[in-house]
Design a protein around this motif. Structure first.
Motif, PDB file in Angstrom:
ATOM      1  N   PHE A 141      -3.991  -4.955   5.649  1.00  0.00           N
ATOM      2  CA  PHE A 141      -4.501  -5.785   4.556  1.00  0.00           C
ATOM      3  C   PHE A 141      -5.230  -4.974   3.495  1.00  0.00           C
ATOM      4  N   ARG A 142      -5.784  -3.830   3.872  1.00  0.00           N
ATOM      5  CA  ARG A 142      -6.525  -3.027   2.897  1.00  0.00           C
ATOM      6  C   ARG A 142      -5.638  -1.994   2.195  1.00  0.00           C
ATOM      7  N   ASP A 143      -4.412  -1.865   2.623  1.00  0.00           N
ATOM      8  CA  ASP A 143      -3.490  -0.934   1.986  1.00  0.00           C
ATOM      9  C   ASP A 143      -3.207  -1.394   0.552  1.00  0.00           C
ATOM     10  N   GLN A 144      -3.259  -0.453  -0.413  1.00  0.00           N
ATOM     11  CA  GLN A 144      -3.120  -0.826  -1.819  1.00  0.00           C
ATOM     12  C   GLN A 144      -1.763  -1.460  -2.112  1.00  0.00           C
ATOM     13  N   ARG A 145      -0.721  -1.027  -1.402  1.00  0.00           N
ATOM     14  CA  ARG A 145       0.605  -1.609  -1.611  1.00  0.00           C
ATOM     15  C   ARG A 145       0.623  -3.081  -1.214  1.00  0.00           C
ATOM     16  N   VAL A 146      -0.095  -3.418  -0.148  1.00  0.00           N
ATOM     17  CA  VAL A 146      -0.186  -4.806   0.289  1.00  0.00           C
ATOM     18  C   VAL A 146      -1.023  -5.610  -0.701  1.00  0.00           C
ATOM     19  N   VAL A 147      -2.129  -5.019  -1.162  1.00  0.00           N
ATOM     20  CA  VAL A 147      -2.969  -5.671  -2.175  1.00  0.00           C
ATOM     21  C   VAL A 147      -2.138  -5.995  -3.415  1.00  0.00           C
ATOM     22  N   ASP A 148      -1.338  -5.042  -3.868  1.00  0.00           N
ATOM     23  CA  ASP A 148      -0.516  -5.245  -5.055  1.00  0.00           C
ATOM     24  C   ASP A 148       0.557  -6.308  -4.824  1.00  0.00           C
TER      25      ASP A 148
END
Length: 362
Positions: free
Chosen positions: A50-57
Motif C-alpha cells: 500500500f505504501r509503494d508509490q506505484r500503488v499510490v499512483d
C-alpha cells in the motif's frame, strides 16, 4: 535608489510568503485536490504494497488516496476500533468473517492470497528428507509432511543433534519451525489450523471436544520455541540475515519469499529453499468494506489489472492466475502454479478457543 531596491526586495519576499501559504495548504497540492481519502486497517504484511508509490499512483488514477494502519488479524477482528476506518483488510478469512458478521456486511473481496510455507536451507531439507518428514510434492517442489513430522519429531521431542547422521546442523534444540506468537499473529494461527487438522485425523476441528483432544500435541509446536515475535517479518528477516544457525526453518507467507526473488536483491542465496507444508492453507487476504469508498477499494484491488500486476510483484497470488505466473516466470522463481493439498481453517470461534488455551500455557 537604495529605497527603491528595499521596496522591490520587500515585494519579492512578500510574494514568496504568499506562494508558500497558498501551495502549503493541506489538500491544495497539485494533482491531489480532487482525490478522496479512504482509511483502512490492514494486516502488516500488506503495508509495503500500500505504501509503494506505484500503488499510490494507481489508486490516484481512480480518484483515491488510500491511507492504512496495520494490526494483527486477531486484533482487527476483536479489539481495533473500526469506527474511523472505511475498510478492514486482515490476512485471514476467519477474521474477516467475524468482522463481516459483526458489522452486518454482505459483500467482501478476496483480491489476493498466499499459501503458508517454510523458508529453510538445503542441508536442513536434505536432513529431514532422510528422516521421512520432507518429500516431493505433487509438482516440482518439496513439502514438510505434517503427519510424519508430528509423529516422528514433535511427539517424542527430538532435538537436531539426535537426528541420525546429522553433521550439518547438530544443534541442541528441538526440531521446531520458528513461528510468530500465536496469541497475536495470523501466520501462527494458520500453522495451528494446519497442525490441528492433521492431529484431528485429517479433519477440520469443529467442536470443543476435538479441540481439547488435539491441543496437547499441537501446543508443543509453539511452547517449545521460547520467545516468538509478533510479525512474520521478524523470523523471516532473521532467516535472511542470521542464516541457518539461528533460524533453520521459518514459517512465512509464500509471498514474502517470492517478493525477495522478484526484487533480485541477493537476499535469497543459493542454499536457501522454500518448502510447503502438506497440507497447507491459503492465507486469504479478505477485504471487508465499511463504506461506499471502502467498497471501491475492494473492487479496484479485485478487478484493476494494474493493481493486480503490482500485487503479483509483491508475491501475492491474484484473482487472475496469469499475473502471478508471469511475475514468477520472469523471476525464475521455483514455486508451483497451484497447490492441490490445501485445506480450510476452522471457524473464527473454534480457532480463537484453541489459541486462548495455548495462551494460558505460556
Amino acid at each position: 535608489m537604495k529605497r527603491r531596491l528595499s521596496i522591490g526586495l520587500a515585494v519579492v519576499l512578500l510574494l514568496g510568503v504568499v506562494a508558500v501559504v497558498v501551495w502549503g495548504r493541506p489538500g491544495d497540492s497539485p494533482g491531489t485536490a480532487d482525490l478522496t481519502t479512504v482509511r483502512g486497517v490492514i494486516g502488516s504484511e500488506k503495508e509495503a504494497f500500500f505504501r509503494d508509490q506505484r500503488v499510490v499512483d494507481a489508486f490516484a488514477k481512480h480518484g483515491l488516496v488510500v491511507q492504512v494502519d496495520s494490526a494483527g488479524s486477531r486484533q482487527i477482528a476483536t479489539s481495533v476500533d473500526l469506527a474511523k476506518y472505511e475498510f478492514v483488510f486482515p490476512s485471514s478469512s476467519p477474521a474477516a468473517q467475524r468482522v463481516q458478521r459483526d458489522r452486518k456486511v454482505t459483500t467482501v473481496y478476496t483480491p489476493f492470497q498466499s499459501p503458508m510455507a517454510i523458508a529453510t536451507f538445503e542441508p536442513i531439507a536434505a536432513l529431514l528428507e532422510k528422516e521421512g518428514v520432507v518429500r516431493k510434492g505433487a509438482g516440482d517442489y518439496r513439502v514438510l509432511d505434517i503427519g510424519p513430522y508430528l509423529e516422528k519429531i514433535v511427539k517424542p521431542g527430538r532435538r537436531w543433534d539426535q537426528l541420525d547422521g546429522n553433521t550439518a546442523y547438530p544443534a541442541r534444540k528441538n526440531v521446531l519451525v520458528t513461528t510468530t506468537d500465536p496469541r497475536e499473529s495470523n501466520s501462527a494461527a494458520m500453522y495451528l489450523a494446519i497442525a490441528s487438522f492433521v492431529a484431528n485425523g485429517n479433519a477440520v476441528v469443529s467442536d470443543e471436544a476435538q479441540a481439547q483432544k488435539v491441543l496437547p500435541e499441537v501446543a508443543k509446536l509453539f511452547l517449545g520455541q521460547g520467545y516468538t515475535q509478533n510479525s512474520t517479518e521478524g523470523p523471516f528477516e532473521d532467516y535472511l540475515s542470521a542464516g541457518m544457525g539461528k533460524t533453520p526453518m521459518a514459517l512465512i507467507y509464500e509471498s514474502q519469499y517470492v517478493d525477495r526473488l522478484v526484487r533480485a536483491d541477493g537476499s535469497i542465496r543459493d542454499d536457501m529453499r522454500l518448502l510447503y507444508t502438506a497440507p497447507t492453507i491459503y492465507s486469504k487476504h479478505t477485504l471487508v468494506p465499511l463504506s461506499g469508498n471502502g467498497d471501491k477499494v475492494g473492487q479496484l484491488l479485485t478487478t484493476d489489472p494494474e493493481l493486480g500486476r503490482l500485487a503479483a510483484t509483491f508475491g501475492f497470488r491474484t484473482t487472475d492466475p496469469r499475473l502471478f505466473a508471469d511475475v514468477v516466470g520472469q523471476a525464475k522463481a521455483p514455486v508451483p502454479a497451484d497447490l492441490v493439498d490445501a485445506i480450510e481453517p476452522p471457524s473464527f470461534e473454534t480457532l480463537e478457543r484453541m489459541l486462548d488455551e495455548i495462551a494460558k500455557q505460556y
